[in-house]
Design a protein around this motif. Structure first.
Motif, PDB file in Angstrom:
ATOM      1  N   GLN A 141       9.784  -1.709 -21.086  1.00  0.00           N
ATOM      2  CA  GLN A 141      10.544  -1.173 -19.971  1.00  0.00           C
ATOM      3  C   GLN A 141       9.826  -1.512 -18.660  1.00  0.00           C
ATOM      4  OE1 GLN A 141      10.634   3.202 -19.826  1.00  0.00           O
ATOM      5  NE2 GLN A 141      12.848   3.003 -19.799  1.00  0.00           N
ATOM      6  N   ARG A 142      10.557  -2.124 -17.724  1.00  0.00           N
ATOM      7  CA  ARG A 142       9.982  -2.419 -16.415  1.00  0.00           C
ATOM      8  C   ARG A 142      10.150  -1.184 -15.543  1.00  0.00           C
ATOM      9  NH1 ARG A 142       8.628  -6.925 -14.379  1.00  0.00           N
ATOM     10  NH2 ARG A 142      10.051  -8.119 -15.688  1.00  0.00           N
ATOM     11  N   LEU A 143       9.046  -0.719 -14.963  1.00  0.00           N
ATOM     12  CA  LEU A 143       9.095   0.383 -14.013  1.00  0.00           C
ATOM     13  C   LEU A 143       8.744  -0.171 -12.644  1.00  0.00           C
ATOM     14  CD1 LEU A 143       7.976   3.992 -14.230  1.00  0.00           C
ATOM     15  CD2 LEU A 143       7.084   2.598 -12.352  1.00  0.00           C
ATOM     16  N   THR A 144       9.569   0.159 -11.664  1.00  0.00           N
ATOM     17  CA  THR A 144       9.297  -0.185 -10.275  1.00  0.00           C
ATOM     18  C   THR A 144       9.258   1.105  -9.479  1.00  0.00           C
ATOM     19  OG1 THR A 144      10.489  -2.277 -10.553  1.00  0.00           O
ATOM     20  CG2 THR A 144      10.018  -1.585  -8.293  1.00  0.00           C
ATOM     21  N   MET A 145       8.215   1.258  -8.667  1.00  0.00           N
ATOM     22  CA  MET A 145       8.096   2.429  -7.806  1.00  0.00           C
ATOM     23  C   MET A 145       8.373   1.989  -6.372  1.00  0.00           C
ATOM     24  SD  MET A 145       5.109   5.338  -7.761  1.00  0.00           S
ATOM     25  CE  MET A 145       3.775   4.326  -7.095  1.00  0.00           C
ATOM     26  N   PRO A 199       0.822  -1.207   0.000  1.00  0.00           N
ATOM     27  CA  PRO A 199       0.000   0.000   0.000  1.00  0.00           C
ATOM     28  C   PRO A 199       0.860   1.262   0.000  1.00  0.00           C
ATOM     29  CG  PRO A 199      -0.589  -1.452   1.841  1.00  0.00           C
ATOM     30  CD  PRO A 199       0.616  -2.035   1.190  1.00  0.00           C
ATOM     31  N   VAL A 200       0.324   2.288  -0.623  1.00  0.00           N
ATOM     32  CA  VAL A 200       0.910   3.625  -0.592  1.00  0.00           C
ATOM     33  C   VAL A 200       0.034   4.457   0.338  1.00  0.00           C
ATOM     34  CG1 VAL A 200       1.355   5.702  -1.962  1.00  0.00           C
ATOM     35  CG2 VAL A 200       1.928   3.436  -2.888  1.00  0.00           C
ATOM     36  N   HIS A 201       0.677   5.133   1.288  1.00  0.00           N
ATOM     37  CA  HIS A 201      -0.050   5.880   2.308  1.00  0.00           C
ATOM     38  C   HIS A 201       0.298   7.369   2.245  1.00  0.00           C
ATOM     39  CE1 HIS A 201      -1.290   2.173   4.290  1.00  0.00           C
ATOM     40  NE2 HIS A 201      -0.043   1.755   4.229  1.00  0.00           N
ATOM     41  N   PRO A 202      -0.599   8.218   2.713  1.00  0.00           N
ATOM     42  CA  PRO A 202      -0.235   9.624   2.871  1.00  0.00           C
ATOM     43  C   PRO A 202       1.030   9.721   3.732  1.00  0.00           C
ATOM     44  CG  PRO A 202      -2.583   9.351   3.208  1.00  0.00           C
ATOM     45  CD  PRO A 202      -1.984   7.963   3.126  1.00  0.00           C
ATOM     46  N   GLY A 203       1.923  10.608   3.330  1.00  0.00           N
ATOM     47  CA  GLY A 203       3.204  10.751   4.022  1.00  0.00           C
ATOM     48  C   GLY A 203       4.329   9.976   3.368  1.00  0.00           C
ATOM     49  N   ASP A 204       4.014   9.028   2.499  1.00  0.00           N
ATOM     50  CA  ASP A 204       5.065   8.307   1.771  1.00  0.00           C
ATOM     51  C   ASP A 204       5.728   9.241   0.761  1.00  0.00           C
ATOM     52  OD1 ASP A 204       4.594   5.920   3.091  1.00  0.00           O
ATOM     53  OD2 ASP A 204       3.563   4.954   1.407  1.00  0.00           O
ATOM     54  N   THR A 205       7.006   8.974   0.494  1.00  0.00           N
ATOM     55  CA  THR A 205       7.743   9.656  -0.553  1.00  0.00           C
ATOM     56  C   THR A 205       8.176   8.590  -1.545  1.00  0.00           C
ATOM     57  OG1 THR A 205       8.504  11.373   0.966  1.00  0.00           O
ATOM     58  CG2 THR A 205       9.718  11.137  -1.102  1.00  0.00           C
ATOM     59  N   LEU A 206       7.744   8.751  -2.789  1.00  0.00           N
ATOM     60  CA  LEU A 206       7.946   7.732  -3.817  1.00  0.00           C
ATOM     61  C   LEU A 206       9.037   8.128  -4.797  1.00  0.00           C
ATOM     62  CD1 LEU A 206       4.149   7.157  -4.522  1.00  0.00           C
ATOM     63  CD2 LEU A 206       5.617   5.891  -2.928  1.00  0.00           C
ATOM     64  N   ARG A 207       9.626   7.128  -5.425  1.00  0.00           N
ATOM     65  CA  ARG A 207      10.588   7.324  -6.510  1.00  0.00           C
ATOM     66  C   ARG A 207      10.456   6.156  -7.471  1.00  0.00           C
ATOM     67  NH1 ARG A 207      14.932   3.961  -6.364  1.00  0.00           N
ATOM     68  NH2 ARG A 207      15.212   2.809  -4.430  1.00  0.00           N
ATOM     69  N   CYS A 208      11.036   6.271  -8.647  1.00  0.00           N
ATOM     70  CA  CYS A 208      10.924   5.230  -9.672  1.00  0.00           C
ATOM     71  C   CYS A 208      12.282   4.751 -10.150  1.00  0.00           C
ATOM     72  CB  CYS A 208      10.155   5.755 -10.889  1.00  0.00           C
ATOM     73  SG  CYS A 208       8.436   6.122 -10.567  1.00  0.00           S
ATOM     74  N   GLN A 209      12.278   3.546 -10.663  1.00  0.00           N
ATOM     75  CA  GLN A 209      13.435   2.988 -11.357  1.00  0.00           C
ATOM     76  C   GLN A 209      12.913   2.250 -12.591  1.00  0.00           C
ATOM     77  OE1 GLN A 209      16.347   1.004  -8.930  1.00  0.00           O
ATOM     78  NE2 GLN A 209      16.797  -0.459 -10.558  1.00  0.00           N
ATOM     79  N   THR A 210      13.601   2.422 -13.701  1.00  0.00           N
ATOM     80  CA  THR A 210      13.226   1.711 -14.919  1.00  0.00           C
ATOM     81  C   THR A 210      14.395   0.860 -15.404  1.00  0.00           C
ATOM     82  OG1 THR A 210      13.894   3.595 -16.297  1.00  0.00           O
ATOM     83  CG2 THR A 210      11.546   3.425 -15.717  1.00  0.00           C
TER      84      THR A 210
END
Length: 156
Positions: free
Chosen positions: A122-126, A92-103
């Motif tokens: 392209q595989r994207l992972t957050m 789960p993604v919750h308020p207050g989380d800080t996300l980033r991505c990798q491809t």
């Protein structure tokens, strides 16, 4: 500008920073995914989420926002997307989380019928701020090929 010929299978990129807010989670849920665990702490407490969780579709939108910013920073000759495979909401993604991505570029091929078009997968992972993967998918994209006789980009 990066073209089909400039991309190498196996190359990776890490990018983005997206701070998830409570207001955004609630606004998205009210509009597009009005399930109780996306709309209130009480509704989420009655589920395995335990607390307010962003919609998976909202997570996709947040990843797309970071991806577009990356495409602005590192322009590619994108011709759009042909779909998504293997979409997984891992945590789960919750308020207050800080996300980033990798491809990671996992495959590419030239079009057999359109000489100016290439296809890439392209595989994207957050990831969240704890470096835990929260979502992944494979993007199927179209990318412009160089015109015949046009040089390649300088080495980075």
């Amino acid at each position: 500008m990066r073209y089909f010929e400039d991309l190498a299978v196996g190359e990776t990129a890490s990018f983005g920073r997206y701070e998830v807010t409570r207001e955004e989670v609630l606004d998205f849920a009210r509009r597009y995914d009005p399930q109780p665990f996306h709309l209130s702490d009480e509704g989420a407490a009655a589920t395995h989420f335990g607390r307010l969780a962003a919609s998976g579709w909202h997570s996709c939108a947040m990843a797309m926002a970071m991806l577009v910013e990356q495409m602005k920073a590192t322009p590619t000759a994108s011709l759009g997307a042909g779909g998504v495979d293997e979409l997984r909401w891992l945590k789960p993604v919750h308020p207050g989380d800080t996300l980033r991505c990798q491809t990671e570029l996992i495959d590419k091929r030239a079009s057999a019928s359109k000489p100016d078009v290439g296809f890439m997968r392209q595989r994207l992972t957050m990831f969240n701020q704890r470096d835990e993967p929260v979502m992944s998918f494979i993007a199927n994209a179209l990318i412009r090929r160089r015109a015949s006789g046009e040089g390649t980009a300088p080495a980075a």
